[in-house]
Design a protein around this motif. Structure first.
Motif, PDB file in Angstrom:
ATOM      1  N   SER A  89       2.055   0.288  -4.055  1.00 17.71           N
ATOM      2  CA  SER A  89       0.858   0.922  -4.647  1.00 17.71           C
ATOM      3  C   SER A  89       1.264   1.696  -5.898  1.00 17.71           C
ATOM      4  N   PRO A 145       0.855  -0.681  -0.037  1.00 16.17           N
ATOM      5  CA  PRO A 145      -0.429  -0.153  -0.410  1.00 16.17           C
ATOM      6  C   PRO A 145       0.929   1.557   0.105  1.00 16.17           C
ATOM      7  N   GLY A 190      -1.352   0.016 -11.754  1.00 14.38           N
ATOM      8  CA  GLY A 190      -3.178  -0.141 -10.780  1.00 14.38           C
ATOM      9  C   GLY A 190      -3.019  -1.801 -10.361  1.00 14.38           C
ATOM     10  N   ASP A 191      -4.327  -1.853  -9.699  1.00 13.83           N
ATOM     11  CA  ASP A 191      -5.145  -2.398  -9.417  1.00 13.83           C
ATOM     12  C   ASP A 191      -5.012  -3.918  -9.622  1.00 13.83           C
ATOM     13  N   GLY A 227      -7.399  -1.352  10.316  1.00 19.19           N
ATOM     14  CA  GLY A 227      -7.171  -1.815  11.785  1.00 19.19           C
ATOM     15  C   GLY A 227      -7.923  -1.358  12.257  1.00 19.19           C
TER      16      GLY A 227
END
Ligand code: NAD
Length: 499
Positions: A197, A170, A226-227, A271
């Motif tokens: 990322s 990330p 990208g993703d 979290g």
């Protein structure tokens, strides 16, 4: 030595010193810098995708978007290099030690890039680079037993590497969270294809460039995109394991994507850590530690305190003490001298945090300090303390991952513990008290991966495991436990052969 440095990285203590980081003139760069992918030990790809500076929203660099054939080439190289790499542990240790030294030697360059693309202060970026070198160095130096005897002369256990590890990371700590993955994976004898990322690709691409010639070709490949490039990595037939840090939504998609082939998977996810204050705390004495436990890296820390449970009797005093710390914080471009908190990293995240904040305010919450920052451009939000937040607001129940902290008054401690344990999040939780043993007794009732007493988001270094419960993760990072996850346990019935 790394213990001290890493505490600086993760607890924000760097910001308590005068932040006179080196005067690195990132914001005045005239030309776009270009970065390459590293495939089979060589620079690859055409840099066409802009990387924005979150403080100005202007492009400052360009990186490649990995094509399907380039990704195949990365995996082919990783497959080709893996067996030779796995065969010689001493060579792996030496190469990783050299890699750690290269990172140390490039500290200022990497920190400058990191601050430009992530937004954090140069002082914090230096801490992250130092931590990265410490992690690689730890996995170079740690003793890994070749074989462990379970029953004398009869049964032992050994481990073998999995093959090619796909690592996906990330934008909050782009460099060190990549090292949390590739360093143990490589030491365990795997080869790696790493994708940072799309918001923060430059520093990790530069790391790949710097390690060409240090790690054998094909052992460590770095791609950008990208993703959908991440999706292709998880589905690639040559991927033996996916190791991922990022959002819960992407973690679930990855778990589903690897199910068909039963690829190994390690997920470090979001979290919503609670900090519980007991009624004997001194609000002023704890305010600074509590503040940085929540606002380090602008709250963009998976394990930051994201909701604070305060005894009703202390609510106003705790609020005042936190507001006093927050109002002293200097917010600005990370590359400006003396800045303690930079912008949020990217526009979607900026919009998300503002939406959570606005939703809470519309429902009746009070902004005690913070809200919009004065800068004309950039994704800035001042550290924000919220009170009177109605139950059920997403700013309490979900992960904000930004500089907004709700205070929640309580009268029934058992009910707080029940509420925390009922949450799908389970990364960490802290308990604060003048009596640390009393705090520990409460902390041990929390069903979370990490319990902190009188502190939050503490990280002592690579030798300490890191784990999340429930939706906060599957598997362990760091330490020898984390390294084992990148290998397959093999039980050997020796039947008289020497173990
Ligand atoms: P993200 O999940 O959107 O993206 C992370 C990475 O995954 C990126 O490289 C992205 O391109 C890639 N990706 C996205 N969807 C994918 C898919 N379906 N398949 C494969 N790859 C995919 O997360 P983010 O916004 O970059 O990071 C913020 C989140 O990360 C927060 O929720 C935060 O809590 C979490 N985080 C967790 C830890 C931890 O160790 N637990 C540490 C840091 C951040």
């Amino acid at each position: 030595m790394f213990v001290i440095e890493l505490e600086l990285v993760f607890t924000g203590q760097a910001r308590r010193r005068p932040c006179a980081g080196p005067n690195l003139e990132v914001s005045t760069m005239a030309q776009l810098q270009r970065f390459s992918m590293t495939i089979n030990g060589r620079s690859s790809g055409t840099a066409t995708v802009p990387v924005l500076d979150p403080a100005t929203e202007l492009p400052w660099a360009e990186v490649p978007e990995c094509t399907a054939s380039e990704l195949d080439a990365a995996f082919r190289a990783a497959v080709g290099a893996q067996a030779g790499w796995a065969a010689d542990d001493r060579a792996r240790r030496e190469a990783l030690r050299k890699a750690a030294d290269v990172v140390t030697g490039a500290t200022e360059e990497l920190a400058r890039l990191l601050s430009a693309e992530q937004g954090k202060s140069v002082a914090d970026a230096i801490g992250e680079v130092q931590g990265t070198a410490a992690w690689i160095g730890f996995y170079a130096d740690v003793e890994v037993p070749d074989l462990e005897v379970v029953v004398e002369k009869s049964v032992g256990t050994a481990r073998f590497p999995l093959g090619v590890v796909a690592a996906i990371t990330p934008w909050n700590y782009p460099l060190i969270l990549s090292a949390w993955k590739f360093a143990p994976a490589l030491r365990a004898g795997n080869s790696v294809v790493l994708k940072p990322s799309p918001y923060t690709p430059a520093t990790v691409l530069r790391l790949g460039e710097l390690l060409q010639g240090i790690l054998p070709p094909g052992v460590f490949n770095v791609v950008s995109g990208g993703d959908e490039v991440g999706v292709a990595m998880t589905k690639h037939p040559d991927t033996a394991m996916v190791t991922f840090t990022g959002s819960i939504a992407a973690g679930k998609a990855i778990a589903a994507a690897v199910a068909d082939d039963l690829k190994r998977v390690k997920l470090e996810l979001g979290g919503n850590d609670p900090a519980i204050l007991l009624e004997d705390v001194d609000p002023v004495a704890i305010a600074e530690d509590l503040f940085w436990g929540a606002f380090t890296n602008n709250g963009q820390v998976c394990g930051a305190a994201k909701r604070v449970y305060v005894p009703e009797s202390l609510h106003d005093a705790v609020c005042d003490a936190l507001v006093a710390v927050a109002e002293r914080i200097r917010v600005g471009a990370g590359t400006e001298e003396g800045v303690q908190l930079g912008p949020i990293n990217n526009r979607p995240q900026y919009e998300r945090v503002r939406k959570l904040l606005n939703s809470a305010v519309s429902a009746g919450a009070t902004v005690r300090t913070g809200g919009a920052a004065e800068q004309e451009r950039g994704y800035f939000l001042r550290p924000t303390i919220l009170t009177d937040v109605p139950a059920g607001q997403p700013i309490i129940d979900e992960e904000q991952f930004g500089p907004v902290l709700p205070l929640i008054p309580y009268s029934d401690l058992d009910a707080v513990v029940r509420e925390i344990n009922a949450s799908k999040y389970g990364l960490g939780g802290s308990v604060w008290s003048a009596d640390p043993n009393r705090a520990l007794a409460i902390g041990r009732r929390l069903r979370v991966g990490m319990v902190y007493i009188n502190g939050h988001a503490i990280n002592h270094g690579p030798h300490v495991p890191f784990a999340g419960a429930r939706w906060s993760g599957i598997g362990v990072e760091n330490s020898i436990e984390g390294l084992k996850e990148y290998s397959q346990l093999q039980v050997i019935y020796a039947n008289g052969a020497d173990l």
